[in-house]
Write an enzyme that holds these catalytic residues in place. Structure first.
Site, PDB file in Angstrom:
ATOM      1  CB  ALA A 110      45.531  39.829  39.940  1.00 21.68           C
ATOM      2  CB  SER A 132      40.014  39.361  39.576  1.00 19.20           C
ATOM      3  OG  SER A 132      38.711  39.294  40.125  1.00 19.20           O
ATOM      4  CG  ASP A 133      41.177  42.095  45.901  1.00 20.41           C
ATOM      5  OD1 ASP A 133      39.937  41.624  46.466  1.00 20.41           O
ATOM      6  OD2 ASP A 133      41.827  42.644  46.331  1.00 20.41           O
ATOM      7  CD1 TRP A 134      34.237  39.311  45.863  1.00 20.36           C
ATOM      8  CD2 TRP A 134      36.318  38.570  45.410  1.00 20.36           C
ATOM      9  NE1 TRP A 134      34.235  38.057  45.930  1.00 20.36           N
ATOM     10  CE2 TRP A 134      35.463  37.355  45.737  1.00 20.36           C
ATOM     11  CE3 TRP A 134      37.725  38.384  45.036  1.00 20.36           C
ATOM     12  CZ2 TRP A 134      35.877  35.966  45.750  1.00 20.36           C
ATOM     13  CZ3 TRP A 134      38.109  37.034  45.220  1.00 20.36           C
ATOM     14  CH2 TRP A 134      37.076  35.893  45.583  1.00 20.36           C
TER      15      TRP A 134
END
Length: 821
Positions: free
Chosen positions: A211, A244-246
């Site tokens: 995401a 999630s993206d970081w």
């Protein structure tokens, strides 16, 4: 486009339920976020190990997993790994078999490094060539992007390593990417920005989908119920995990409720308390939490299965594959007078720093520590048996022309039969975290090219860049080779192409415009700091240029060869058909391709569909099929395409479904989007369009002005503009710099990051890093600190930033001074 039903599910629902029953609430909550920057938590009671995720997608960027080290900007050290051509280059091969082969090799290397999930591929659409991360994405076309992404995923996961299809979704520029709101109408969202992801999910079932940071129509992607639950899982049948993206998580509880499973990076459980409170208060149900945890357990179990298998024995040489992939991806843009290929007896000189020090990859999270790097000088010497005369010509790290380097280059060029000039975009022009401001090559390189053109008998230009550039100098060159960012074997591959050891077969997966201002999307790129309007609608790339008859530098799908091809004998299985039968009985289109030249070559055959009329605006034509065909001189092959319902459909907003209107469609087969060689027509009996929500008068004007149609659609979408003031958790560090305390906080953060980029290797990357820091939302101070800075501290800071010193200090005292030891 149906989801594949044969994807194995190695762990039954009963097994997962039994595992869940053995876990305490605390254990379940802990699993919802990572254990460190790159790892998940293990579950010893279930004998499930911690797993490693690693950046990709054109190489395995594995960083140390112990001691809390790691970064998502490509700054810190990583293990040596093969650096393959970036996605922008690989897409130009139009070769799904090659993409699968590269994915397979990446899977092998991941296995050897103990990596369970490789973060890639990037399937975002190239809305504008100035996006700083375009080198990491495939195409401006979702059909091409989706099929290439699916091939890459299939290859990787064949090795038992999970892919992470990213960045879901509508993540098309770098400017304020962590807080921006992409406002896009539903039709454009479905047809352009989601279709590539849909194809990859349905064809390849990636283990994970990542995401994105941004918001779409007001909701953050990490908590977007329509994207994550309705579309990804219910409509597309996605069976895997959403990560999630970081540092992308905004509201962890909302994310769990909408199916965002794993928060990364690990942050010592800064969101655990909010999850626990939500469970206790009834805001979050155990059923919702268990759904997320079961998907995490499933991923751990999949990775364990792979880890228990023997490490694969390497059957291929990775560097050789990287060279093959690069050569198949390079695009011959111009070859007047057949100045290429070079002949060994010709007096050839190489000019340009990139001939010796190639620009072979982009900056940011995908930056790979290559196992070796080939340059063009050494590889040409190996081929010819002699050292090629060389002049540096310019300094890549500077904009200004060096009179000394220029004069040396001119002196060398005067006596040569052919000058090969290596130019392109330095790494500071293209990087994660920062968009380009223009489409020009640096002024020192442009001046060198202009001056060399005045004295060279024949000028051959080799471009190294991750996205299109303007070419006001095009008429002054005899040949141009677009080599993109060709990976560690770029040097050998470009010599293979220049000397004819390999025949160019690449085709552009994106349009090269004459000027930036020619793009319809340019007026809204990159948009405001917190909102970007996609007013151009469907008209992205060739859908824009070809619909509105704009001149371009090079069209989508274009590329030359050292041989020639003819197209003949188009056949279609029916001249009329029912739309509702196409899923079971797709329309067959066949044609014959012949190599009419004197040497072996490969042609990319492209199929476009053009509707005759429509109740809503549609592009001039759209890519709906492609095939890469290798042919010996004089050889012919029949190429077949199958066209299902989606090939003819548009997304009908009132119906909230795909729709085919009755009408005549033209099947176009050609060598590019502007080189159509064969045509046939078919009448498709569909359904009448549902009554539009707009009046007949407005609809008539919209068909006359399709640009206005999409602007009108945006008016129906709520466009909440998240303000920066008063300060809140999503205010950026840059926005807080209006206060003294904000300036102090930014200085501290910038000082700490500067230590990581102090070396000469990161000099060109510093501006992008500092801009990225300025655009960080305050919540990132918690999420990216690995738990050393926590939400109560941040909330106190926000109070003080807003001038509420008493409230901020009191909260800090209550939290830290009055708590029991």
């Amino acid at each position: 486009m149906e989801a594949k039903k044969d994807t194995p599910t190695p762990f039954s629902k009963e097994t997962l339920e039994a595992w869940l029953a053995k876990l305490s609430l605390k254990e379940k909550i802990a699993l919802c976020s990572g254990a460190s920057f790159w790892t998940t938590h293990a579950v010893p009671s279930l004998d499930l190990p911690s797993i490693v995720l690693s950046d990709g997608p054109h190489g395995v960027r594995k960083q140390p997993t112990q001691g809390g080290g790691g970064d998502h900007l490509g700054l810190m050290e990583s293990v040596p790994a093969t650096c393959y051509p970036t996605a922008a280059a690989l897409a130009s091969s139009w070769d799904v078999d090659l993409l699968e082969e590269v994915g397979d090799a990446l899977g092998e290397e991941s296995r050897k490094e103990g990596v369970a999930v490789l973060l890639g591929p990037g399937a975002n659409i190239k809305r504008h060539p100035c996006c700083g991360r375009n080198f990491e994405y495939f195409s401006e076309d979702p059909y091409l992007s989706g099929h290439l992404a699916a091939a890459w995923v299939r290859g990787l996961q064949r090795q038992g390593v999970g892919a992470s299809l990213k960045h879901f979704a509508v993540n098309n520029h770098e400017f304020h990417r962590l807080v921006t709101n992409a406002v896009v109408d539903e039709r454009t969202l479905r047809e352009i920005y989601l279709t590539g992801f849909e194809i990859a999910v349905k064809e390849a079932q990636p283990w994970t989908v990542m995401a994105a940071y941004n918001r779409v129509n007001g909701s953050y992607c990490c908590e977007h119920p329509i994207l994550l639950e309705q579309i990804l899982r219910k409509e597309w049948g996605f069976q895997g995990l959403v990560v999630s993206d970081w540092g992308a998580v905004n509201d962890r509880v909302a994310g769990i409720r909408t199916g965002m499973d794993l928060e990364m990076p690990g942050n010592r459980g800064v969101n655990d308390a909010s999850i626990h409170h939500a469970i206790q208060s009834g805001k979050l149900s155990m059923e919702e939490l268990d759904r997320v945890v079961s998907r995490i357990l499933h991923l751990l179990a999949q990775a364990k299965q792979t880890a228990e298998q023997p490490t694969p024995t390497t059957l291929i040489d990775y560097h050789t594959l990287a060279r093959k992939a690069a050569a198949a991806s390079f695009v011959l843009l111009k070859n007047e007078g057949q100045v290429l290929p070079l002949q060994v007896q010709e007096k050839v000189v190489f000019i340009g720093e990139m001939a010796k020090h190639p620009r072979y990859q982009g900056n940011g999270s995908s930056r790979v520590r290559a196992t070796q790097i080939d340059n063009a000088l050494d590889e040409y010497a190996r081929w010819s048996g002699e050292t090629v005369p060389y002049a540096q010509g310019y300094e890549s790290r500077k904009e200004e022309t060096s009179p000394t380097l220029l004069s040396e280059a001119l002196a060398l060029a005067k006596d040569a039969e052919k000058v090969v000039l290596f130019v392109g975009l330095p790494s500071r022009y293209e990087t994660e975290g920062m968009d380009r401001e223009h489409l020009r090559i640096p002024p020192n390189q442009a001046e060198l090219l202009e001056q060399i053109a005045k004295v060279a008998k024949h000028l051959i230009v080799v471009l190294s860049n991750g996205a299109p550039v303007e070419m006001p100098w095009i008429e002054k060159s005899d040949a141009i080779v677009e080599s993109y960012l060709g990976g560690q074997a770029w040097g050998g591959a470009i010599v293979d192409i220049l000397t004819g050891q390999a025949n160019p077969s690449g085709k552009l997966a994106e349009t090269f415009p004459l000027h930036r201002k020619d793009l319809l999307a340019d007026t809204n790129f990159p948009g405001e700091a917190r909102r970007v309007l996609y007013q151009e609608g469907l008209y992205v790339g060739y859908r824009d240029y070809n619909t509105f008859n704009k001149d371009v530098l090079f069209p989508f799908g274009y590329g030359l060869s050292y041989t020639t091809f003819s197209y003949d004998d188009i056949e279609i299985s029916a001249t009329s058909c029912q739309a509702n039968t196409l899923s079971q009985h797709p329309l067959q289109v066949r044609c014959r391709i012949t190599n009419t030249g004197t040497r072996e070559g490969a042609e990319v055959v492209q199929l476009y569909i053009r509707p005759s009329k429509s109740p809503v605006p549609r592009p001039e034509h759209e890519l709906k099929g492609f095939a890469k065909v290798s042919l010996q001189a004089g050889e012919s092959k029949q190429v077949e395409f199958l066209l299902d319902q989606r090939a003819f459909a548009y997304y009908d907003i009132p119906r909230k479904d795909w729709h085919i209107e009755s009408g005549l469609f033209t099947i176009q087969v050609g060598a590019s989007s502007r080189d159509i060689r064969l045509q046939a027509q078919v009448y498709v009996q569909g359904q009448e369009a549902q009554k539009a929500e707009l009046s007949d008068e407005i609809m008539a004007s919209m068909l006359e002005d399709p640009k206005g149609y999409f602007a009108q659609l945006l008016n129906d979408i709520p466009q909440p503009l998240e303000t920066a003031y008063p300060f809140h958790l999503n205010s950026t560090l840059g926005e807080t710099r209006r206060t003294r305390l904000g300036r102090l906080v930014f200085w501290i953060v910038r000082r700490e990051s500067s230590r990581a980029i102090a070396g000469e290797d990161h000099k060109e990357f510093r501006e992008a890093v500092h801009q990225s820091l300025s655009e960080l939302p305050l919540r990132s101070l918690v999420l990216m600190s690995q738990g050393y800075f926590r939400y109560p501290q941040l909330e106190s800071l926000v109070h003080i930033l807003n001038g509420h010193w008493g409230k901020g200090i009191n909260r800090m005292i209550q939290r830290y001074l009055l708590r029991k030891p």
